[in-house]
Scaffold this motif. Structure first.
Motif, PDB file in Angstrom:
ATOM      1  N   GLU A   8      24.032 198.579 -20.427  1.00 17.98           N
ATOM      2  CA  GLU A   8      23.599 198.066 -21.730  1.00 17.98           C
ATOM      3  C   GLU A   8      24.427 198.789 -22.786  1.00 17.98           C
ATOM      4  OE1 GLU A   8      19.627 198.368 -24.522  1.00 17.98           O
ATOM      5  OE2 GLU A   8      19.344 197.929 -22.389  1.00 17.98           O
ATOM      6  N   GLU A  37      21.632 181.449 -19.747  1.00 18.97           N
ATOM      7  CA  GLU A  37      21.895 182.529 -20.705  1.00 18.97           C
ATOM      8  C   GLU A  37      23.051 183.433 -20.268  1.00 18.97           C
ATOM      9  OE1 GLU A  37      17.454 183.220 -22.550  1.00 18.97           O
ATOM     10  OE2 GLU A  37      17.862 183.996 -20.538  1.00 18.97           O
ATOM     11  N   GLU A  75      20.098 185.468  -8.278  1.00 23.97           N
ATOM     12  CA  GLU A  75      18.746 185.544  -8.855  1.00 23.97           C
ATOM     13  C   GLU A  75      18.365 186.985  -9.177  1.00 23.97           C
ATOM     14  OE1 GLU A  75      16.472 183.466  -5.879  1.00 23.97           O
ATOM     15  OE2 GLU A  75      16.819 181.502  -6.841  1.00 23.97           O
ATOM     16  N   ARG A  76      18.797 187.918  -8.346  1.00 17.53           N
ATOM     17  CA  ARG A  76      18.521 189.335  -8.611  1.00 17.53           C
ATOM     18  C   ARG A  76      19.284 189.824  -9.858  1.00 17.53           C
ATOM     19  NH1 ARG A  76      16.099 192.355  -4.437  1.00 17.53           N
ATOM     20  NH2 ARG A  76      15.405 190.985  -2.753  1.00 17.53           N
ATOM     21  N   LYS A  80      17.442 188.518 -12.825  1.00 17.89           N
ATOM     22  CA  LYS A  80      16.215 189.299 -13.050  1.00 17.89           C
ATOM     23  C   LYS A  80      16.539 190.632 -13.726  1.00 17.89           C
ATOM     24  CE  LYS A  80      12.070 190.917 -10.719  1.00 17.89           C
ATOM     25  NZ  LYS A  80      11.327 191.052  -9.461  1.00 17.89           N
ATOM     26  N   LEU A  81      17.607 191.305 -13.293  1.00 14.18           N
ATOM     27  CA  LEU A  81      18.007 192.559 -13.939  1.00 14.18           C
ATOM     28  C   LEU A  81      18.321 192.349 -15.414  1.00 14.18           C
ATOM     29  CD1 LEU A  81      20.421 194.285 -11.388  1.00 14.18           C
ATOM     30  CD2 LEU A  81      18.207 195.137 -12.153  1.00 14.18           C
ATOM     31  N   LEU A  82      18.955 191.216 -15.712  1.00 18.21           N
ATOM     32  CA  LEU A  82      19.333 190.920 -17.098  1.00 18.21           C
ATOM     33  C   LEU A  82      18.210 190.241 -17.871  1.00 18.21           C
ATOM     34  CD1 LEU A  82      22.975 189.647 -16.455  1.00 18.21           C
ATOM     35  CD2 LEU A  82      22.287 191.843 -17.444  1.00 18.21           C
ATOM     36  N   ASP A  83      17.090 189.964 -17.198  1.00 20.15           N
ATOM     37  CA  ASP A  83      15.971 189.249 -17.808  1.00 20.15           C
ATOM     38  C   ASP A  83      16.470 187.960 -18.452  1.00 20.15           C
ATOM     39  OD1 ASP A  83      13.329 188.754 -18.535  1.00 20.15           O
ATOM     40  OD2 ASP A  83      13.486 189.879 -20.413  1.00 20.15           O
ATOM     41  N   ALA A  84      17.227 187.189 -17.660  1.00 21.96           N
ATOM     42  CA  ALA A  84      17.906 186.007 -18.205  1.00 21.96           C
ATOM     43  C   ALA A  84      17.728 184.807 -17.299  1.00 21.96           C
ATOM     44  CB  ALA A  84      19.392 186.297 -18.364  1.00 21.96           C
ATOM     45  N   LYS A  85      17.711 183.641 -17.924  1.00 21.96           N
ATOM     46  CA  LYS A  85      17.831 182.394 -17.179  1.00 21.96           C
ATOM     47  C   LYS A  85      19.318 182.161 -16.916  1.00 21.96           C
ATOM     48  CE  LYS A  85      13.944 180.395 -19.620  1.00 21.96           C
ATOM     49  NZ  LYS A  85      13.755 180.330 -21.045  1.00 21.96           N
TER      50      LYS A  85
END
Length: 196
Positions: free
Chosen positions: A17, A79, A67-68, A71-76
């Motif tokens: 980040e 996005e 998909e993992r 999930k780490l990026l909290d993104a669809k």
């Protein structure tokens, strides 16, 4: 995740980040992530003429890794702005075993994201456990968007063992933090085939 040809030992994840890279603090940080799946290499230590059956068997792993990453990026999937892939083959394997990842990973990444047009850049190597690899990133819609030429460094401290392969998917939300070298911008993309 396990099949006759794809036997998983572990997952390894990395996330970055970045709030600035020496310039002004960004309104939104650049997020980059990568996930690797460490699997047994069914062809290690011997030459096998027909290795293509493994390609289809790897498709679920590619979807799972993508998909993992999301999930780490909290993104669809929609996005994600840039993506890439890679593989490290343990030293009892061969470079062609890494090439098995090209087709299934492209399919799996696009399937999990809900579609994307640009080529998925890749890097592969044969190496020992703990080797670091830079996974290249390109924009998901047009491969010539310079602001999104980047990489994610990835490592599995205890892998790949000589008879293993690490398959990796990486993605980002945002390009380089202070991109300013010109070229096609995401807002200017007109051709959706990923080649402009």
């Amino acid at each position: 995740m396990s099949s006759d040809l794809v036997k998983l030992r572990k997952y390894v994840s990395v996330i970055e980040e970045t709030h600035h890279d020496g310039g002004p603090v960004l309104d939104w940080p650049v997020m980059k992530a990568a996930v690797g799946g460490v699997i047994a290499n069914p062809y290690a230590g011997r030459y096998v003429a027909d290795i293509q059956p493994m390609m289809k068997a790897l498709e679920p792993l590619a979807v799972d890794l993508t998909e993992r990453v999301m999930k780490l990026l909290d993104a669809k999937g929609s996005e994600l702005e840039a993506y890439g892939k890679g593989a490290i083959v343990g030293i009892a394997g061969e470079l062609e075993h890494a090439a098995l990842w090209h087709q299934p990973s492209g399919f799996g990444i696009r399937h999990a994201m809900g579609g994307a047009k640009s080529i998925v850049p890749s890097t592969v190597k044969v190496a020992s456990a703990g080797t670091r690899i830079d996974i290249p990133l390109h924009h998901v819609t047009a491969s010539y968007v310079r602001s999104h030429f980047d990489a994610v460094e990835f490592c599995v401290p205890d892998g790949p063992k000589p008879d293993e392969i690490v398959f990796i998917v990486a993605a980002s939300i945002g390009g380089r933090p202070h991109a300013r070298v010109g070229g096609l911008t995401p807002a200017e993309i007109k051709v959706g085939d990923g080649q402009r």
